[in-house]
Design an enzyme around this catalytic site. Structure first.
Site, PDB file in Angstrom:
ATOM      1  N   GLU A 207     -12.758   0.215   6.890  1.00 15.15           N
ATOM      2  CA  GLU A 207     -13.036  -0.706   5.791  1.00 15.15           C
ATOM      3  C   GLU A 207     -13.610  -2.021   6.287  1.00 15.15           C
ATOM      4  O   GLU A 207     -14.429  -2.660   5.609  1.00 15.15           O
ATOM      5  CB  GLU A 207     -11.767  -0.934   4.964  1.00 15.15           C
ATOM      6  CG  GLU A 207     -10.822  -1.994   5.466  1.00 15.15           C
ATOM      7  CD  GLU A 207     -10.047  -1.574   6.705  1.00 15.15           C
ATOM      8  OE1 GLU A 207      -9.285  -2.403   7.237  1.00 15.15           O
ATOM      9  OE2 GLU A 207     -10.194  -0.421   7.160  1.00 15.15           O
ATOM     10  N   ASP A 208     -13.227  -2.446   7.496  1.00 17.74           N
ATOM     11  CA  ASP A 208     -13.778  -3.687   8.040  1.00 17.74           C
ATOM     12  C   ASP A 208     -15.242  -3.517   8.418  1.00 17.74           C
ATOM     13  O   ASP A 208     -16.062  -4.429   8.232  1.00 17.74           O
ATOM     14  CB  ASP A 208     -12.953  -4.141   9.239  1.00 17.74           C
ATOM     15  CG  ASP A 208     -12.706  -3.009  10.235  1.00 17.74           C
ATOM     16  OD1 ASP A 208     -13.114  -1.853   9.955  1.00 17.74           O
ATOM     17  OD2 ASP A 208     -12.108  -3.264  11.282  1.00 17.74           O
TER      18      ASP A 208
ATOM     19  N   ASP B  73      -0.706  -7.390   8.492  1.00 16.78           N
ATOM     20  CA  ASP B  73       0.690  -7.813   8.525  1.00 16.78           C
ATOM     21  C   ASP B  73       1.207  -8.034   9.936  1.00 16.78           C
ATOM     22  O   ASP B  73       2.274  -8.623  10.119  1.00 16.78           O
ATOM     23  CB  ASP B  73       1.577  -6.800   7.790  1.00 16.78           C
ATOM     24  CG  ASP B  73       1.472  -5.404   8.388  1.00 16.78           C
ATOM     25  OD1 ASP B  73       0.681  -5.212   9.330  1.00 16.78           O
ATOM     26  OD2 ASP B  73       2.164  -4.488   7.892  1.00 16.78           O
TER      27      ASP B  73
ATOM     28  N   ARG C 170     -14.526   5.736  13.953  1.00 16.94           N
ATOM     29  CA  ARG C 170     -15.371   4.566  13.719  1.00 16.94           C
ATOM     30  C   ARG C 170     -16.812   4.829  14.155  1.00 16.94           C
ATOM     31  O   ARG C 170     -17.759   4.285  13.564  1.00 16.94           O
ATOM     32  CB  ARG C 170     -14.779   3.342  14.422  1.00 16.94           C
ATOM     33  CG  ARG C 170     -13.462   2.926  13.806  1.00 16.94           C
ATOM     34  CD  ARG C 170     -12.773   1.838  14.579  1.00 16.94           C
ATOM     35  NE  ARG C 170     -13.204   0.495  14.224  1.00 16.94           N
ATOM     36  CZ  ARG C 170     -12.781  -0.199  13.185  1.00 16.94           C
ATOM     37  NH1 ARG C 170     -11.913   0.353  12.351  1.00 16.94           N
ATOM     38  NH2 ARG C 170     -13.196  -1.422  12.950  1.00 16.94           N
TER      39      ARG C 170
ATOM     40  N   ASN D 292       0.799  -1.216   0.000  1.00 15.70           N
ATOM     41  CA  ASN D 292       0.000   0.000   0.000  1.00 15.70           C
ATOM     42  C   ASN D 292       0.836   1.272   0.000  1.00 15.70           C
ATOM     43  O   ASN D 292       0.272   2.369   0.015  1.00 15.70           O
ATOM     44  CB  ASN D 292      -0.936  -0.002   1.217  1.00 15.70           C
ATOM     45  CG  ASN D 292      -2.369   0.304   0.843  1.00 15.70           C
ATOM     46  OD1 ASN D 292      -2.741   0.196  -0.312  1.00 15.70           O
ATOM     47  ND2 ASN D 292      -3.172   0.689   1.806  1.00 15.70           N
TER      48      ASN D 292
ATOM     49  N   ARG E  51      -7.619  -3.590   0.242  1.00 12.98           N
ATOM     50  CA  ARG E  51      -7.686  -4.895   0.893  1.00 12.98           C
ATOM     51  C   ARG E  51      -8.737  -5.785   0.228  1.00 12.98           C
ATOM     52  O   ARG E  51      -8.589  -7.015   0.178  1.00 12.98           O
ATOM     53  CB  ARG E  51      -8.016  -4.717   2.376  1.00 12.98           C
ATOM     54  CG  ARG E  51      -8.148  -6.018   3.149  1.00 12.98           C
ATOM     55  CD  ARG E  51      -8.826  -5.786   4.486  1.00 12.98           C
ATOM     56  NE  ARG E  51      -8.071  -4.893   5.344  1.00 12.98           N
ATOM     57  CZ  ARG E  51      -7.114  -5.287   6.160  1.00 12.98           C
ATOM     58  NH1 ARG E  51      -6.787  -6.568   6.226  1.00 12.98           N
ATOM     59  NH2 ARG E  51      -6.484  -4.417   6.926  1.00 12.98           N
TER      60      ARG E  51
ATOM     61  N   ASN F  94      -2.560   4.784  -1.723  1.00 20.71           N
ATOM     62  CA  ASN F  94      -2.653   4.223  -0.379  1.00 20.71           C
ATOM     63  C   ASN F  94      -4.110   4.278   0.066  1.00 20.71           C
ATOM     64  O   ASN F  94      -4.632   5.336   0.397  1.00 20.71           O
ATOM     65  CB  ASN F  94      -1.761   5.021   0.574  1.00 20.71           C
ATOM     66  CG  ASN F  94      -1.869   4.517   2.007  1.00 20.71           C
ATOM     67  OD1 ASN F  94      -2.277   3.384   2.243  1.00 20.71           O
ATOM     68  ND2 ASN F  94      -1.501   5.361   2.960  1.00 20.71           N
TER      69      ASN F  94
END
Length: 919
Positions: free
Chosen positions: A832-833, A745, A876, A697, A728, A723
């Site tokens: 994103e999750d 990671d 969030r 990224n 993902r 980026n």
């Protein structure tokens, strides 16, 4: 010279000195020479004699100059250190010599071993070559047996139509046109790819009469459609746009008919042609009714019964948002379920079938057999009575305050401007749509406009008149989003609407929102839906959705990956099969040709998402592996799945409903090379791993001297354009498996945990299966949603930093999900999750699945990630509330359980093997 001569001659020279002086001078010179000789010769002799005499003395202690022994010499203080050094060096030399001899001996032995190893390697190479030959022969035999007993369907060679059309019989009347007698299938082979040729309207006189906005929107849509081709000779379908036309410059019907018949590929009768007449306003233009269209299909918003050919023509929705995308934030939320008005209706009927002199009859008289020609008067009376009863808040107006919109005879005209109508519908739970009184008018632009506006703002449509043909009615189950009631039941409408539960109301509203977003909202959706209907009718598979091309970053590998003791310590658990399989991609093109006929309504018809209808949205996301995804988990259990049920048999088999499958690890990283290398090394030896896709990224490339570990499977390092955390979930073309393990990671998971998660996902392929759970909560003081990561008894999300999901959701996330959500992910570099959990829960109406008791997965000692920032949780919170606005409701669902092995913490005898064991 003169003086010397005088001396020799005995004379006087140099002043006349006598000869005596000359003699004395000679005597002194001789004496001096003799004295010097004596000193130089005899003195050393005397000294030597003297010294020798002293050394020969009896008292040895008085000797000074004689030779001394070594011990005596070492007694000298300044020499003692030198002596010790000499002795130490001597000892070391002796030791080094011994070691040298020992090493020479070992080298000789090793040389012998090397020679023996070389011989063993040569023998092993010969054995390996023989084994390879045996394996090759076995594989060849296996493929032959498989080809004989179970041939695999693969993509055949693409067939294209011939330039000249084959002749086929004419129908008795154009009114009787159906696909079997008015459509040339020879131009549309199954493998043709459904090529579509679109005429340029500007090349024909009627093109100047088209509405500029509709023409511009149509041309923009055509340019981006995957099915459109410029080669008319290979086209399956030919499309021409003829409306909406502007009134002042509208051509005469005879002129338009001549222009259509003069199209270069009309071929006398217009077969395989589609005439599209789009309507942007409620004013209806059904000028095609008086035109002979031959065998051409028609797609428009208004049809008479004598004109409409079921299964051949297409009822399309109005094109309201011609050149603008709908703003999802302006669309009202889907909750609360019940709004201010139970139902509402505004309209005015310009002309009625009933004569003004006709006597108004009661419903009792109608039931006795005297059916009225028009129910609209009774509908007006009944609805006004409901409004006057005050049992519920309803709003019905049968006279427009301003001039009503133009309409067809017996059709209820729209009142007011579009913005005013939308404001009323936002306050209405149901929206009444009264069909035209003339039963010969099966659908009108006014009705489709009312339907469009009701679905747009979440008012559930109630259509009075079962004879109506709603848009795309042969492929959409309208009873899941609207109520279609016969007009004679007008007296029961109030009772029926009050009896519907809140859960059913929300499901219908959600389904209506999905239909509007997918098939009605934009010009691209309308055009793609029309093409999808034709393609599905003639049973041509959809084109595979576009995959994201992976631009690989060159990297060096070869560093042998070590084995982390924490990763390898799995107790008695056998993680994989007896033999390690090579990379195996999920089958593609499996059952593509039977997909539209078998699995459509059975599997996904209840899901309010792109799985719902025949082509899976106009975006046509029929993926290479989609058919296999839809067919999984439906009760089929092939031989070998979960063989043995427990113990070693269970551990040695993959289990589940698909006997052979692998997964791909997608790892997102950003300039943390050391952490990344450690994470990759931990994947060494992981069973069922197909490959690892590292999403790089960072704009900065990896270090050139970075040595990547060799973990036994390919590692693909993909370079991204920017980026973004959305990278993902891009559907990279390098991902060849249906199962994706998305992992950070710095995630630290044991092999047994990963394998257990994979087994669970294979039994629930339509859900997210992961490890860390989170949940959402309603903040009563602030009247908003909150994101919570505390330990709790329930969860509604699973973090995708360590989770399995199907690749199908990667396509939906990247290409179907509203762009506003992805933009917010890029803005905050977060959430994103959460977005993926919203998407999957919205489509499946199921919560995610958490496996094991893990609540975190970060590796100890790793650098801090973005989640450690102070603003992380605040962002969030904002993301959840924004996503709720986009979806119109909260799609996340709570669950209060997690999945563990069947024999988790079960006491068994020592001679029995547990399926899984987590501590």
């Amino acid at each position: 010279m003169t003086g010397y001569t005088m001396l020799r001659n005995g004379g006087v020279g140099n002043g006349g000195q006598p000869w005596v002086l000359r003699w004395s001078s000679r005597i002194r010179l001789t004496w001096l020479s003799f004295t010097l000789f004596v000193i130089l010769v005899f003195f050393p002799l005397i000294a030597h004699y003297y010294l020798t005499t002293i050394d020969d003395a009896d008292d040895a202690g008085k000797r000074i100059f004689g030779p001394r022994t070594g011990n005596e010499l070492c007694e000298v203080k300044h020499v003692q250190d030198l002596c010790r050094i000499r002795e130490s060096v001597s000892e070391e030399l002796l030791q080094l010599e011994a070691k040298r001899q020992e090493l020479n001996s070992e080298i000789a032995k090793l040389n012998l071993k090397i020679e023996a190893c070389k011989k063993s390697i040569e023998n092993a190479k010969q054995d390996l070559l023989q084994l390879k030959n045996v394996i090759s022969q076995t594989e060849h035999s296996y493929k032959e047996l498989m080809a004989q007993n179970q041939p695999k369907l693969s993509l055949p060679i693409r067939l294209l139509p011939d330039k000249d059309d084959a002749t086929f019989p004419l129908p008795k009347s154009n009114r009787n046109c159906r696909l079997h007698n008015c459509f040339d299938y020879s131009r549309c082979p199954l493998t043709s790819g459904f090529p579509v040729y679109v005429y340029n309207s500007d090349d024909y006189p009627f093109g100047s009469s088209l509405d500029p906005l509709i023409k511009q929107a149509f041309e923009a849509t055509v340019r981006t459609n995957v099915y459109v081709t410029e080669n008319a000779n290979i086209a399956c379908v030919y499309i021409i746009l003829v409306g909406e036309m502007q009134e002042p410059v509208m051509p005469k019907p005879t002129e338009l008919e001549q222009q259509l018949h003069s199209l270069p590929y009309w071929r006398t009768d217009g077969h395989n042609h589609l005439i599209i007449n789009l309507s942007r306003k409620s004013e209806t233009q059904n000028f095609i009714y008086n035109i002979s269209t031959g065998r051409a299909m028609i797609a428009q918003s208004t049809f008479y019964d004598a004109q409409y050919r079921p299964g051949f023509d297409i009822v399309v929705s109005p094109l309201v948002h011609a050149m603008s995308e709908p703003n999802f934030l302006e669309i009202p939320p889907q909750v609360p379920v019940k709004r201010k008005y139970l139902f509402s209706f505004q309209g005015e009927k310009i002309e009625s079938l009933r004569s003004s002199l006709q006597e108004v009859r009661s419903f009792e008289e109608e039931i006795e057999g005297n059916a009225p020609a028009d129910y609209d008067d009774r509908i007006i009376t009944t609805l006004k009575a409901v409004q006057d009863s005050k049992l519920d808040f309803v709003l019905v107006e049968f006279t427009c305050k301003n001039q009503p919109k133009a309409s067809l005879p017996t059709e209820w005209a729209l009142c007011g401007e579009r913005e005013d109508r939308l404001e009323l519908l936002k306050l209405s739970t149901f929206a009444l749509i009264i069909t035209p009184g003339d039963t010969r008018l099966v659908i009108s632009a006014g009705c489709t406009m009312r339907l469009f506006e009701a679905l747009e703002v979440g008012a559930i449509p109630v259509v009075l008149g079962e004879q109506v043909q709603l848009p795309y009615n042969d492929v959409i189950r309208w009873n899941e989003a609207a109520l279609i009631i016969p007009k004679p039941r007008i007296t029961e409408v109030h009772f029926l609407l009050r009896s519907i539960s809140d859960n059913d109301l929300l499901a219908m509203r959600r389904q209506g929102r999905f239909l509007w977003e997918t098939y009605f909202s934009t010009s691209d959706n309308v055009f793609s839906t029309v093409l999808a209907i034709i393609r599905t009718r003639i049973q041509i598979p959809a084109a595979p959705i576009r995959e994201e091309p992976a631009v690989e970053i060159p990297h060096r590998s070869g560093k042998a990956a070590g084995t982390d003791p924490n990763m390898a310590d799995n107790g008695d658990l056998d993680l994989g099969p007896v033999e390690t399989e090579p990379p195996y991609a999920s089958p593609k093109y499996l059952r593509n040709f039977t997909l539209t006929a078998m699995d459509i309504y059975r599997n996904w018809n209840s899901a309010p998402g792109p799985f719902h209808l025949f082509p899976y949205t106009p975006f046509d996301p029929v993926l290479p592996s989609e058919a296999k995804f839809l067919g999984s988990g439906t009760g089929f259990r092939p031989i070998g799945g979960g063989a043995g049920g427990s113990g070693k048999e269970f551990q040695a088999a993959l289990g589940g409903n698909v006997p052979r499958e692998q997964f791909t690890v997608v790892m997102l990283t950003y300039e943390r090379e050391e952490v990344l290398m450690n994470s990759l090394e931990r994947l060494n030896g992981l069973p069922y791993l197909n490959k690892v896709v590292v999403v790089w990224n960072s704009p900065k490339l990896p270090s050139e001297d970075l040595l990547w570990p060799d973990i036994g499977v390919p590692i693909m390092v993909v370079r991204t354009e920017k980026n973004s955390l959305n990278n993902r979930f891009l559907p990279w073309d390098e991902i060849e498996t249906e199962a994706i393990l998305s992992i950070d990671d710095d995630a630290h998971l044991r092999h047994d945990e990963i394998m257990f998660g994979f087994r669970v996902w294979r039994e629930a392929r339509d859900r997210i299966v992961g490890f860390p759970g989170r949940y959402h909560a309603w903040d009563i003081p602030h009247q908003s949603w909150l994101y919570n990561s505390n330990y709790s008894c329930e969860l509604s999300m699973v973090l995708t930093g360590a989770a399995f999901f199907h690749k199908y959701y990667a396509y939906l996330y990247s290409y179907v999900m509203p762009q506003a959500i992805r933009d917010m992910v890029d803005e905050y570099i977060n959430c994103e999750d959460i977005a993926m959990n919203f998407l999957v829960s919205h489509l499946t109406r199921k919560p995610p699945i958490k496996v094991t008791s893990r609540w975190t997965f970060r590796c100890p000692g790793c650098p801090q990630a973005l989640s450690h920032d102070d603003s992380h949780f605040h962002e969030r919170h904002k993301c959840i509330n924004f996503f709720v606005k986009v979806y119109g409701y909260m799609p996340l669902l709570y669950t209060q359980f997690r999945v563990d092995s069947v024999l988790f913490k079960t006491r068994l005898p020592h001679d029995k093997t547990k399926c899984f064991k987590f501590i």
